[in-house]
Design an enzyme around this catalytic site. Structure first.
Site, PDB file in Angstrom:
ATOM      1  N   CYS A   1     -13.370 -12.954  49.018  1.00  0.00           N
ATOM      2  CA  CYS A   1     -13.962 -13.234  47.710  1.00  0.00           C
ATOM      3  C   CYS A   1     -13.593 -12.196  46.663  1.00  0.00           C
ATOM      4  CB  CYS A   1     -15.476 -13.371  47.829  1.00  0.00           C
ATOM      5  SG  CYS A   1     -16.320 -11.912  48.484  1.00  0.00           S
TER       6      CYS A   1
ATOM      7  N   CYS B   1     -15.753   5.783   6.932  1.00  0.00           N
ATOM      8  CA  CYS B   1     -16.833   6.757   6.763  1.00  0.00           C
ATOM      9  C   CYS B   1     -18.139   6.040   7.085  1.00  0.00           C
ATOM     10  CB  CYS B   1     -16.849   7.281   5.329  1.00  0.00           C
ATOM     11  SG  CYS B   1     -18.287   8.319   4.952  1.00  0.00           S
TER      12      CYS B   1
ATOM     13  N   CYS C   1     -20.243   5.777   3.379  1.00  0.00           N
ATOM     14  CA  CYS C   1     -19.784   5.001   2.222  1.00  0.00           C
ATOM     15  C   CYS C   1     -18.775   3.910   2.572  1.00  0.00           C
ATOM     16  CB  CYS C   1     -19.178   5.932   1.172  1.00  0.00           C
ATOM     17  SG  CYS C   1     -17.617   6.701   1.688  1.00  0.00           S
TER      18      CYS C   1
ATOM     19  N   CYS D   1     -17.578  14.351  13.297  1.00  0.00           N
ATOM     20  CA  CYS D   1     -18.590  15.322  13.730  1.00  0.00           C
ATOM     21  C   CYS D   1     -19.283  14.752  14.961  1.00  0.00           C
ATOM     22  CB  CYS D   1     -19.607  15.582  12.618  1.00  0.00           C
ATOM     23  SG  CYS D   1     -20.948  16.685  13.143  1.00  0.00           S
TER      24      CYS D   1
ATOM     25  N   CYS E   1     -23.132  14.559  15.314  1.00  0.00           N
ATOM     26  CA  CYS E   1     -23.890  13.531  14.597  1.00  0.00           C
ATOM     27  C   CYS E   1     -23.996  12.238  15.393  1.00  0.00           C
ATOM     28  CB  CYS E   1     -23.226  13.239  13.235  1.00  0.00           C
ATOM     29  SG  CYS E   1     -23.476  14.531  11.996  1.00  0.00           S
TER      30      CYS E   1
ATOM     31  N   CYS F   1     -18.814  12.726   1.828  1.00  0.00           N
ATOM     32  CA  CYS F   1     -20.023  12.422   2.608  1.00  0.00           C
ATOM     33  C   CYS F   1     -20.245  13.459   3.716  1.00  0.00           C
ATOM     34  CB  CYS F   1     -19.929  11.026   3.202  1.00  0.00           C
ATOM     35  SG  CYS F   1     -20.003   9.696   1.964  1.00  0.00           S
TER      36      CYS F   1
ATOM     37  N   HIS G   1     -24.149  17.209   5.718  1.00  0.00           N
ATOM     38  CA  HIS G   1     -24.370  18.476   6.413  1.00  0.00           C
ATOM     39  C   HIS G   1     -25.002  19.557   5.531  1.00  0.00           C
ATOM     40  CE1 HIS G   1     -21.627  16.439   9.203  1.00  0.00           C
ATOM     41  NE2 HIS G   1     -22.222  17.164  10.129  1.00  0.00           N
TER      42      HIS G   1
ATOM     43  N   HIS H   1     -21.115 -10.375  48.109  1.00  0.00           N
ATOM     44  CA  HIS H   1     -20.304 -11.553  47.784  1.00  0.00           C
ATOM     45  C   HIS H   1     -19.959 -11.551  46.296  1.00  0.00           C
ATOM     46  CE1 HIS H   1     -18.628 -15.529  48.157  1.00  0.00           C
ATOM     47  NE2 HIS H   1     -19.452 -16.003  47.242  1.00  0.00           N
TER      48      HIS H   1
END
Length: 626
Positions: free
Chosen positions: A271, A454, A457, A465, A468, A487, A492, A537
């Site tokens: 099988c 990003c 945005c 990072c 994060c 951003c 940060h 199985h």
């Protein structure tokens, strides 16, 4: 399936060997009755220290990826670890007997005179329970306080029956084997018999592998082939040339193809191989390169023979006639057994990954599907994750991203095929009781040089990072780790994230020029097969085509059986109309929330969510160029 009502004739009370065994056990118990029994009181999670097993399981290799050590465990390590765990786990429950004559391995390997042993698949008939129960024998012996042989069985399902006394493998307060709560059952030795759903060929009782092996080896030694008529009335001619995958445009088209004697016929524990081949070749061309690559000087001398048998006796008949007889598959198995380092391929239970390594890596030398930025190549990816108790019903997408994040590795390119092995070890241990196979797998964030968005945005990301990961509301998983320069600075500025460390992403120069004039694309792969396992199985769900509306079928190479000892298995394909709904986030959530117990799940939903072993994904775009 054979509809005979009678149970296999097992009458140990009239068996001299059985009587002698019971008498020996009684005398042994009397000798031990004066011994002191101490019960260990350390926590169940403690380690049972024993010189014989110390350092017995060692990692096959350690890969250094940056500042992380990734331990790679091969199948031998896992099998060995599982065996040791089964025998010595939970010292808080297993008594230590201060008698040199007693051994934790003292239970019998089989029920005397029956051929049913530990690992045999059995059905149980109890007087106060309607219908048969099915499971696998985990323990055989004479428990303390009892003077007859009892059989400990792990049931294949949860049974909601007040008259059924189930456990977690314990008997009278003593743990004799381990299984999920409610799955353990102890019965008299004459109350279980061979599971007729999977009755082994050629005199084997209870799918006992050793009996199957001995009978099959005897046939080989005496040059007795498996004649075609052994496998039923269906013809299976060789089909030369190139045959395209099966085409289905609707559920009705698929229903016309389904039924009994459809797919690949199972034989001698095949099988694992049957469902893997069916998943790989029935409805998709993603693996077709292995069928047509010309031999080169580095290939083995039997390369063309193996490739021809695979193509003309297995894949082409499957695609053209929708049926492959077991003797055709056995020819392939015999070649693989002879030419690879994996033994027992003609009769023993194996796993799909063993077959894939044997066929693709050792024999056909196919190009690995996965190329890691660590310099390694692979044919499938094993999910290595730490269990997150917050996830009660994780998706493959979540576990996939968590695994790549933990390992800190990436793929160098989008693969044409991605085979993902679920986080489970052996046939018993599952990290999560239910897992949702993601219909579409987003691989954008695990490709090394792929443009990324990003997470704040949506513009082209230039930094990553890792600190994060999963902590920002603007994204989940690896998607939350990518930022554009603006951003990155903004996010940060927060006091909790000032100490985060980021790194620059590699962005193709051509795309950087066009980034302001287009949306950053995301890269997706499509689920096309889910291989599942229950009680040793394997079965599979396979998508009959490409796209969100393609229908799904369920395939079992041993769905039914004709005859007993000298009979044959009947493969079957059936449609699963509800499967696309179950795979959707909303549908999966509803089924999961309304089924608190696995027994309450629809039959195929239970297989899909609880028993998933391997998920296969494909990229239709990449397939066009490889």
């Amino acid at each position: 399936m054979d509809t005979k009502n009678e149970i296999s004739n097992i009458q140990p009370a009239d068996n001299e060997e059985f009587k002698q065994t019971v008498e020996n056990y009684e005398r042994s118990l009397e000798r031990r009755s004066t011994n002191t029994v101490q019960t260990q009181t350390q926590p169940q999670s403690g380690i049972l220290k024993n010189k014989r097993f110390k350092d017995q399981t060692k990692p096959s290799s350690v890969l250094n990826l940056g500042d992380r050590d990734i331990v790679v465990i091969d199948n031998t390590d896992i099998d060995e670890s599982t065996r040791n765990e089964d025998a010595y786990e939970s010292p808080a429950l297993l008594p230590t007997v201060l008698d040199g004559n007693f051994s934790e391995s003292s239970p019998l390997p089989e029920i005397p005179g029956t051929g049913l042993g530990v690992g045999s698949m059995v059905e149980v008939s109890l007087p106060n329970v309607s219908g048969h129960l099915y499971g696998v024998i985990r323990w055989i012996g004479v428990p303390p306080g009892v003077k007859s042989i009892m059989v400990g069985i792990e049931l294949e399902d949860d049974y909601i029956d007040k008259q059924l006394l189930t456990t977690d493998g314990g008997f009278n307060g003593i743990s004799l084997f381990k299984c999920p709560v409610g799955r353990g059952l102890f019965v008299e030795s004459d109350q279980c018999s061979s599971d007729r759903r999977f009755t082994a060929e050629d005199g084997a009782i209870g799918n006992d592998v050793s009996v199957i092996n001995n009978n099959y080896k005897s046939k080989q030694q005496n040059n007795i082939p498996d004649e075609p008529q052994t496998f039923g009335h269906m013809d299976c001619p060789i089909v030369p040339g190139a045959i395209a995958p099966i085409k289905c445009f609707s559920l009705n088209d698929l229903e016309d193809l389904c039924g009994k004697f459809k797919g690949i016929q199972g034989h001698h524990n095949s099988c694992y191989l049957d469902v893997t081949l069916f998943s790989m070749f029935a409805f998709t061309p993603v693996f077709d390169a292995v069928l047509y690559r010309p031999p080169d000087k580095e290939d083995i001398s039997h390369y063309t023979e193996v490739q021809t048998v695979l193509r003309e006796e297995v894949v082409n008949p499957l695609r053209k006639n929708k049926f492959v007889r077991a003797d055709r598959v056995m020819k392939l198995r015999q070649l693989l057994d002879k030419l690879s380092s994996v033994s027992g391929l003609t009769s023993e239970e194996k796993d799909p990954e063993e077959f894939l390594n044997c066929l693709l890596a050792q024999i056909l030398r196919a190009d690995p599907f996965l190329k890691l930025n660590s310099g390694q190549d692979a044919y499938y990816y094993q999910l290595f994750v730490e269990k997150d108790d917050r996830l009660s019903f994780p998706s493959v997408q979540q576990l996939f991203e968590q695994s790549f994040y933990t390992s800190d590795i990436k793929l160098k390119e989008v693969p044409s095929c991605l085979i993902i092995q679920m986080p489970r070890f052996g046939k018993n241990y599952k990290m999560y009781p239910r897992i949702l196979p993601s219909q579409v797998l987003d691989v954008t964030d695990i490709i090394e040089d792929s443009p990324r968005q990003c997470s704040v945005c949506g513009k082209l990301a230039e930094f990553e990072c890792r600190d994060c990961f999963g902590i920002l509301q603007s994204g989940v998983g690896l998607e939350s780790t990518s930022f554009c320069p603006k951003c990155l600075e903004t996010v940060h500025m927060h006091v909790k994230r000032r100490k985060h460390k980021h790194r620059k992403l590699s962005v193709p120069q051509d795309f950087r020029v066009m980034a302001d004039h287009m949306t950053v694309p995301r890269l997706y792969m499509e689920l096309f097969a889910v291989v599942c396992i229950e009680t040793s199985h394997y079965v599979t769900f396979v998508k009959a085509g490409s796209g969100p509306d393609a229908p799904w079928c369920f395939f079992d190479s041993m769905a039914d059986r004709k005859g007993e000892q000298n009979g044959y298995n009947i493969p079957e394909m059936i449609t699963v109309p509800d499967l696309p709904q179950w795979l959707s986030e909303e549908g999966a959530r509803m089924v999961n929330e309304t089924s608190s117990n696995d027994k309450m799940l629809p039959e195929h939903a239970k297989r899909l969510f609880c028993d998933a072993y391997m998920c296969m994904y494909q990229s239709t775009d990449v397939m066009m160029y490889r």
